[in-house]
Design a protein around this motif. Structure first.
Motif, PDB file in Angstrom:
ATOM      1  N   ASP A   1       6.600  15.894  -0.083  1.00  0.00           N
ATOM      2  CA  ASP A   1       6.465  15.703   1.365  1.00  0.00           C
ATOM      3  C   ASP A   1       5.028  15.355   1.722  1.00  0.00           C
ATOM      4  OD1 ASP A   1       8.944  15.909   2.257  1.00  0.00           O
ATOM      5  OD2 ASP A   1       8.742  17.886   3.240  1.00  0.00           O
ATOM      6  N   GLY A   2       4.124  16.094   1.106  1.00  0.00           N
ATOM      7  CA  GLY A   2       2.701  15.859   1.366  1.00  0.00           C
ATOM      8  C   GLY A   2       2.294  14.457   0.966  1.00  0.00           C
ATOM      9  N   VAL A   3       2.777  14.011  -0.204  1.00  0.00           N
ATOM     10  CA  VAL A   3       2.441  12.671  -0.672  1.00  0.00           C
ATOM     11  C   VAL A   3       2.924  11.635   0.332  1.00  0.00           C
ATOM     12  CG1 VAL A   3       2.970  10.949  -2.435  1.00  0.00           C
ATOM     13  CG2 VAL A   3       2.355  13.270  -3.113  1.00  0.00           C
ATOM     14  N   VAL A   4       4.166  11.815   0.814  1.00  0.00           N
ATOM     15  CA  VAL A   4       4.734  10.845   1.757  1.00  0.00           C
ATOM     16  C   VAL A   4       3.892  10.813   3.028  1.00  0.00           C
ATOM     17  CG1 VAL A   4       6.746  10.306   3.144  1.00  0.00           C
ATOM     18  CG2 VAL A   4       7.030  11.028   0.771  1.00  0.00           C
ATOM     19  N   LYS A   5       3.480  11.991   3.496  1.00  0.00           N
ATOM     20  CA  LYS A   5       2.619  12.066   4.691  1.00  0.00           C
ATOM     21  C   LYS A   5       1.301  11.322   4.450  1.00  0.00           C
ATOM     22  CE  LYS A   5       3.596  14.943   8.266  1.00  0.00           C
ATOM     23  NZ  LYS A   5       4.618  15.950   7.890  1.00  0.00           N
ATOM     24  N   ALA A   6       0.747  11.569   3.238  1.00  0.00           N
ATOM     25  CA  ALA A   6      -0.546  10.961   2.910  1.00  0.00           C
ATOM     26  C   ALA A   6      -0.445   9.435   2.923  1.00  0.00           C
ATOM     27  CB  ALA A   6      -1.018  11.439   1.544  1.00  0.00           C
ATOM     28  N   ILE A   7       0.685   8.925   2.406  1.00  0.00           N
ATOM     29  CA  ILE A   7       0.876   7.477   2.394  1.00  0.00           C
ATOM     30  C   ILE A   7       0.783   6.941   3.818  1.00  0.00           C
ATOM     31  CG2 ILE A   7       2.580   5.673   1.999  1.00  0.00           C
ATOM     32  CD1 ILE A   7       3.619   7.400  -0.319  1.00  0.00           C
ATOM     33  N   GLU A   8       1.430   7.673   4.750  1.00  0.00           N
ATOM     34  CA  GLU A   8       1.400   7.208   6.138  1.00  0.00           C
ATOM     35  C   GLU A   8      -0.027   7.210   6.677  1.00  0.00           C
ATOM     36  OE1 GLU A   8       4.186   9.725   8.080  1.00  0.00           O
ATOM     37  OE2 GLU A   8       5.859   8.755   7.020  1.00  0.00           O
ATOM     38  N   THR A   9      -0.781   8.276   6.348  1.00  0.00           N
ATOM     39  CA  THR A   9      -2.143   8.316   6.902  1.00  0.00           C
ATOM     40  C   THR A   9      -2.985   7.172   6.349  1.00  0.00           C
ATOM     41  OG1 THR A   9      -2.856   9.834   5.191  1.00  0.00           O
ATOM     42  CG2 THR A   9      -2.197  10.788   7.284  1.00  0.00           C
ATOM     43  N   PHE A  10      -2.870   6.910   5.077  1.00  0.00           N
ATOM     44  CA  PHE A  10      -3.793   5.862   4.625  1.00  0.00           C
ATOM     45  C   PHE A  10      -3.324   4.473   4.990  1.00  0.00           C
ATOM     46  CE2 PHE A  10      -2.292   3.795   0.909  1.00  0.00           C
ATOM     47  CZ  PHE A  10      -1.991   4.668  -0.116  1.00  0.00           C
ATOM     48  N   LYS A  11      -2.036   4.356   5.314  1.00  0.00           N
ATOM     49  CA  LYS A  11      -1.579   3.101   5.892  1.00  0.00           C
ATOM     50  C   LYS A  11      -2.287   2.894   7.236  1.00  0.00           C
ATOM     51  CE  LYS A  11       3.010   1.573   6.341  1.00  0.00           C
ATOM     52  NZ  LYS A  11       4.419   1.988   6.344  1.00  0.00           N
TER      53      LYS A  11
ATOM     54  N   ARG B   1       0.835  -1.215   0.000  1.00  0.00           N
ATOM     55  CA  ARG B   1       0.000   0.000   0.000  1.00  0.00           C
ATOM     56  C   ARG B   1       0.859   1.250   0.000  1.00  0.00           C
ATOM     57  NH1 ARG B   1      -5.104  -1.651   0.993  1.00  0.00           N
ATOM     58  NH2 ARG B   1      -5.401  -3.243   2.580  1.00  0.00           N
ATOM     59  N   ALA B   2       1.914   1.207   0.837  1.00  0.00           N
ATOM     60  CA  ALA B   2       2.758   2.387   0.963  1.00  0.00           C
ATOM     61  C   ALA B   2       3.659   2.547  -0.241  1.00  0.00           C
ATOM     62  CB  ALA B   2       3.598   2.264   2.225  1.00  0.00           C
ATOM     63  N   LYS B   3       3.845   1.456  -0.980  1.00  0.00           N
ATOM     64  CA  LYS B   3       4.832   1.519  -2.055  1.00  0.00           C
ATOM     65  C   LYS B   3       4.209   1.784  -3.416  1.00  0.00           C
ATOM     66  CE  LYS B   3       8.674  -1.087  -0.247  1.00  0.00           C
ATOM     67  NZ  LYS B   3       9.706  -0.176  -0.754  1.00  0.00           N
TER      68      LYS B   3
END
Lengths: 283, 147, 635
Positions: free
Chosen positions: B130-140, B10-12
């Motif tokens: 940066d925002g995209v990376v943050k978003a990945i964490e939230t949806f994880k 998911r994160a990748k």
């Protein structure tokens, strides 16, 4: 019998790994050709795994049915390929997958998917006669439609059928949806009429299609490999060279129209087949 | 094991769909710049798809007006879970200089839930990444919650 | 024993037809048709069980039958002449005279009426045709019962014309069986003419100006075939000195002399099978009620043409003429399916595809190796079943939705799921492995692979077929999700034939290896394929029929199970750039000025490339040139 079982198992399990791996290399090399770094080689596996983990959203149940049948057709054709059966049989079984991909696209009246499905039909129309001609000429060299006869043949087919091999690579380009033939749907970063025939597929269903596509990639690269069936090293060289050439073509070409494709591929493909066959008889 | 791999994947593999909700195109140019060789977000598996049904991330720019808020909502609804929304630029965050205009809703989070806010007018591509990376964490995290 | 079975197959339907004509009661007609169907089915099956036979009626009868048929022959020609006069068609009058005068000369001066006349002969080829006519034909007649009622209700007729309709339909079944089983070439000619006559009458059944016009066109084209047949028959008799078909075939491969009459007989077969450039009569025939199209113009009558060609195929094996036949056949296969691609009228697509498949069958006869012949015969069987099914489907759909345009069938699944699914099954059996039509096509390609022009045309034709069928199947299922969809009710006389044909098309494909080894193999010079474990194997290729059937069937069932898990909560509206206006089953979007716009989609028909008006001229010219070349080869 044991050998056959192993081959079937390899076809079932190995082919998607190989196909996914090829797709990973594809994306990496494409990125490099565009002066980018590109995703990890494992990226196609991440993509598919993610898709399987997504929520199921479908337009109707018929699309689910079509996606599964597409996968079954693709898998069965690869299994038959590894069992060295009849080339035409493999081709027709693969056509089951092809037609259900189109039907899956047409499952909804969505304009994007509909146009994509129509274009996919034109793509099939373009490569089908060429593939049949390739098989027929292979038959005229080896005396059989069975793949086992190609392995029994003492010289590489490439020596006798160089132009036919080029005709096969046209089919390969269409089947892999590479430019200039990527208008029924397109690959990773690219878009064409949103996503063409795959617009309405999503989540796990799209994952199934992606896996089916890996099987198809393996099948068609396997067909290419048959042209140097006398040596395993030769097969690998041939596949690598062909695939690399595909990537160059993909990155160097613009997307064309289906009219151009049908006219160009049929005329060039038929002409090359005929020349090769005349050359074969003249020799 | 397969479940773990899916979770990891998911994160990748965050596929993004980009929706311009009445932006001046400044933010859009910066967003698409992320895909160019200099920034190359495909390194993280980000693919710019054209269809919410394929997407994990919704990247929205613009102030949102009363006409296109319906489209924004519908596109958001068509994304399969788990999904995350990144609001980009001053307009997307609050309506920006258009905030008081009669036809402007002013802020994406007035229409759909937003997970990450990327400020700037326009934000730099680095900020968007940066925002995209943050978003990945939230949806994880969201996926873990759902499971 | 054969006498009784022959009676059941040939005379019973004729008697039943007369009964239908005389007794004008609906219930009696239904009963007659059902009983005839049962008798025909039983008779043809028992005939098959009886195996190859020769039967000459005992001595006083043989002469009587012969005289009766000869007299009926002239009577039929007289009727046709009368029809031609009524419609002031000089062309047909000439063609009828051109048949009658040589026939009179033939019967009076050439045939030795003292010698024992040959009677009936049944080998596997004729038995297969008899089976198809009797079983598929009966199913279509049953289907016609409710169909014609609705049809006439729609036309608001004062006086029902069904008695005449069923009279012709049943007579036709008898004539077809007679055609397949006669061993006397003069009888064969008679039955050939009866089918022409029935076809003419049934095309013109509705009596509209267009129906009459198309019926007359069918009559003149088939009469042309009749003329060719008469001269071919006279020539064959002149050389072989007999009217016994088996003896003519036995005296066959003597060389060039017999080739001209054979070529004329094949030309007759060409007109009957509507090969290019004679395709227009079959397309015109689509104005007839759908059971007629299904029975005469797809599954049985047009098979009479290929039957004649297959019957005489052994005599011209290895000649230039045979090669020409292969080229002309594959040319027809290619161009008519290309013409089908430009069509959106469902019946016309089916008509073109029928001509196309007949072309492939004829190409197989031309290639004339055991592999090719096996392919051709299997194609005759499977094409008849699938095509009859598809015609009945289109007929049913037309009565349900009032259109035969395939664009109007878009999303039929959401309205009439049962008929939509049956139609899709029919299309699949025409198009995909592991079904019989595809397996025969596979055999045909392998058989043709030494003949490059032929195989090239077959390859392109089959690709075009993929588009024609694929988009039609797609259209039928192109519907938004509907909750709680129930199959629509259907009368037993409609549902029965449809289910039997659909089931038959699927199940017979499963037992194809046995059909091949029991029915087809015995009539070939040598067996091109060995059957083991349900696979067809030869030195040049192999088709693992049963394993592939089972695996694909398992795949289908699994896919179906997965599909059935779909619930309303999984369903999302289609992607329309975020402006779709409603829920999942809504096919509209919010356009400019907040207007709700219905989305519309359509198929590619590529009419600029494959349009009828664009292609037909060239197709006909090339076809005439090829025909001349082929006939010239015979000289």
């Amino acid at each position: 019998m044991i050998k056959d079982t192993l081959l079937v198992l390899f076809a079932l399990a190995g082919a998607p790994l190989l196909g996914g791996f090829m797709a990973g290399i594809d994306r990496r090399i494409t990125a490099r050709l565009q002066a980018r770094f590109g995703p990890p080689i494992m990226q196609p596996f991440y993509d598919v795994a993610k898709l399987f983990g997504k929520q199921m959203i479908v337009p109707n149940s018929w699309q689910v049915f079509c996606a599964y049948v597409y996968l079954v057709g693709a898998v069965l054709s690869v299994v038959l390929f590894f069992l060295q059966s009849d080339l035409l049989l493999i081709f027709f079984v693969q056509a089951v997958g092809a037609v259900f991909l189109v039907l899956g696209g047409m499952a909804v009246p969505s304009p994007y998917a509909q146009v994509g499905a129509q274009r996919e039909l034109i793509q099939v129309l373009t490569y089908e006669p060429l593939l049949i001609l390739v098989f027929v000429t292979i038959y005229s060299v080896t005396g059989s439609f069975k793949i086992s006869a190609i392995y029994a043949h003492e010289a590489p087919l490439l020596k006798e059928l160089p132009l036919i091999f080029i005709v096969l690579t046209y089919a390969l380009t269409i089947k892999l949806r590479k430019s200039p033939f990527d208008f029924s749907t397109s690959h990773h970063g690219h878009q064409e009429i949103v996503k063409g025939v795959l617009t309405e597929h999503s989540g796990p269903i799209l994952g199934l299609i992606e896996v089916g596509h890996w099987y198809e990639t393996v099948l068609i690269l396997g067909l290419c490999a048959l042209f140097w069936a006398t040596s395993p090293v030769g097969m690998i060289i041939l596949i690598t060279a062909t695939y690399f050439a595909e990537l160059i073509v993909d990155n160097a070409m613009a997307r064309m129209t289906w009219r151009w494709m049908l006219g160009y591929v049929w005329s060039v493909g038929l002409a090359m087949s005929v020349i090769n066959i005349i050359w074969l008889y003249a020799k | 094991m397969i479940k773990d791999f899916i979770e990891k994947s998911r994160a990748k593999s965050p596929w993004m769909v980009h929706f311009d909700c009445g932006s001046c195109n400044g933010c859009d140019i910066e967003t698409l710049a992320c895909l160019t060789p200099i920034y190359d977000v495909e390194r993280f598996g980000v693919v710019n798809v054209g269809n919410p049904k394929h997407a994990d991330l919704l990247m929205v720019t613009g102030a949102v007006n009363h006409r296109n808020k319906h489209a924004l909502k519908k596109i958001y609804d068509q994304m399969p879970d788990p999904k995350a929304v990144v609001a980009i630029g001053a307009c997307g965050l609050s309506g920006g200089v258009f905030r008081e205009a009669y036809n402007v809703v002013g802020g994406i989070d007035k229409v759909i839930p937003v997970d990450v806010y990327v400020y700037g007018c326009p934000p730099k591509p680095e900020a968007i990444i940066d925002g995209v990376v943050k978003a990945i964490e939230t949806f994880k995290a969201k996926a873990r919650e759902a499971a | 024993m054969p006498s009784l079975l022959l009676f059941m197959c040939i005379l019973v339907p004729i008697i039943a037809g007369v009964l239908c004509y005389l007794v004008r009661i609906g219930f009696a007609r239904t009963l007659t048709v059902l009983v005839t169907g049962a008798v025909l089915t039983a008779g043809s099956l028992m005939l098959l069980g009886h195996g190859t036979f020769t039967y000459v009626p005992p001595s006083p009868w043989a002469g009587l039958v012969n005289t009766a048929i000869t007299l009926a022959d002239f009577a039929l020609l007289a009727i046709m002449f009368g029809i031609a006069r009524k419609h002031r068609s000089k062309l047909i009058m000439t063609l009828v005279v051109l048949q009658a005068v040589p026939l009179l000369f033939f019967e009076l001066f050439m045939v030795d009426h003292g010698a024992p006349a040959p009677g009936f002969y049944g080998d596997n080829l004729s038995l297969i045709i008899t089976l198809l006519v009797s079983i598929v034909g009966s199913l279509i007649c049953v289907f016609a019962l409710p169909y014609m009622q609705k049809h006439e209700a729609h036309l608001h007729l004062k006086r029902s014309r069904q008695p005449q309709f069923f009279f012709l339909l049943l007579i036709f079944l008898g004539a077809m069986n007679g055609l397949a089983l006669s061993n006397n070439i003069a009888w064969l000619y008679f039955f050939f003419e009866v089918t022409t006559f029935c076809s003419f009458m049934l095309i013109g059944h509705d009596g509209t100006p267009i129906a009459v016009k198309n019926a007359l066109r069918a009559l003149w084209m088939n009469s042309l075939g009749g003329v060719a047949f008469v001269f071919g028959m006279i020539g064959a008799h002149h050389i072989a000195g007999t009217t016994d078909i088996q003896q003519i075939i036995a005296s066959g491969p003597m060389g060039g002399a017999l080739l001209v009459p054979l070529a004329l007989l094949c030309l007759a077969g060409f007109t009957k099978s509507a090969q290019v450039p004679f395709q227009s009569w079959l397309l015109g025939a689509m104005v007839a009620p759908t059971p007629v199209s299904a029975l005469l113009h797809s599954s049985t009558m047009v098979k009479a043409g290929v039957y004649v060609i297959f019957r005489f195929a052994p005599t011209f094996a290895g000649t230039f003429f045979s090669q020409g036949l292969a080229i002309v056949g594959s040319f027809t296969f290619l161009v008519t399916i290309a013409l089908a691609l430009g069509q959106r009228n469902g019946k016309k697509i089916l008509a073109y595809s029928t001509i196309s498949n007949l072309g492939l069958i004829i190409a197989c006869a031309g290639i004339n190796t055991p592999t090719a012949l096996a392919a051709g015969i299997l194609l005759i069987i499977f094409h008849a079943i699938s095509k009859a099914l598809l015609f009945l489907c289109v007929g049913t759909i037309e009565q349900e939705i009032g259109s035969r345009d395939i664009e109007d069938m878009r999303g039929l699944f959401a309205v009439k799921p049962r008929i939509a699914v049956i139609t899709v099954i029919g299309i699949m059996t025409m198009l995909l492995p592991p079904f019989g039509v595809l397996i025969s096509k596979w055999m045909a390609i392998e058989a043709a692979s030494n003949n490059l022009p032929a195989v090239g045309m077959i390859a392109m034709g089959s690709a075009l077929g993929f588009v024609v069928w694929g988009r039609w199947a797609g259209i039928l299922m192109s519907a938004s999700y509907k909750k709680g969809l129930k199959p629509e009710p259907m009368s037993a006389f409609v549902n029965g034939p449809l289910s039997v044909l659909a089931g038959g098309a699927v199940l017979f494909s499963l037992v194809l290896p046995w059909i091949y080894s029991l029915l087809v193999k015995p009539m070939l010079a040598f067996a091109p394929y060995q059957v083991h474990f349900g696979s067809l194997d030869s030195s040049i290729g192999g088709f693992t029929v049963i394993p592939i059937f089972l695996i694909l069937a398992a795949g289908f069932v699994y896919a179906l199970k997965q599909a059935q898990k779909t619930r309303a909560r999984h369903v999302a509206p289609m992607y329309m750039s975020g402006v779709h206006s409603g829920g999942p089953d809504d096919e509209t979007f919010r356009g400019p000025m907040n207007k709700i716009v219905q989305i519309e989609t359509g198929n590619y028909y590529l009419t600029r490339l494959f349009g009828e008006e664009r292609l037909t001229f060239w197709v006909n010219n090339v076809a005439v040139a090829l025909l001349v070349l082929m006939m010239g080869g015979a000289l």
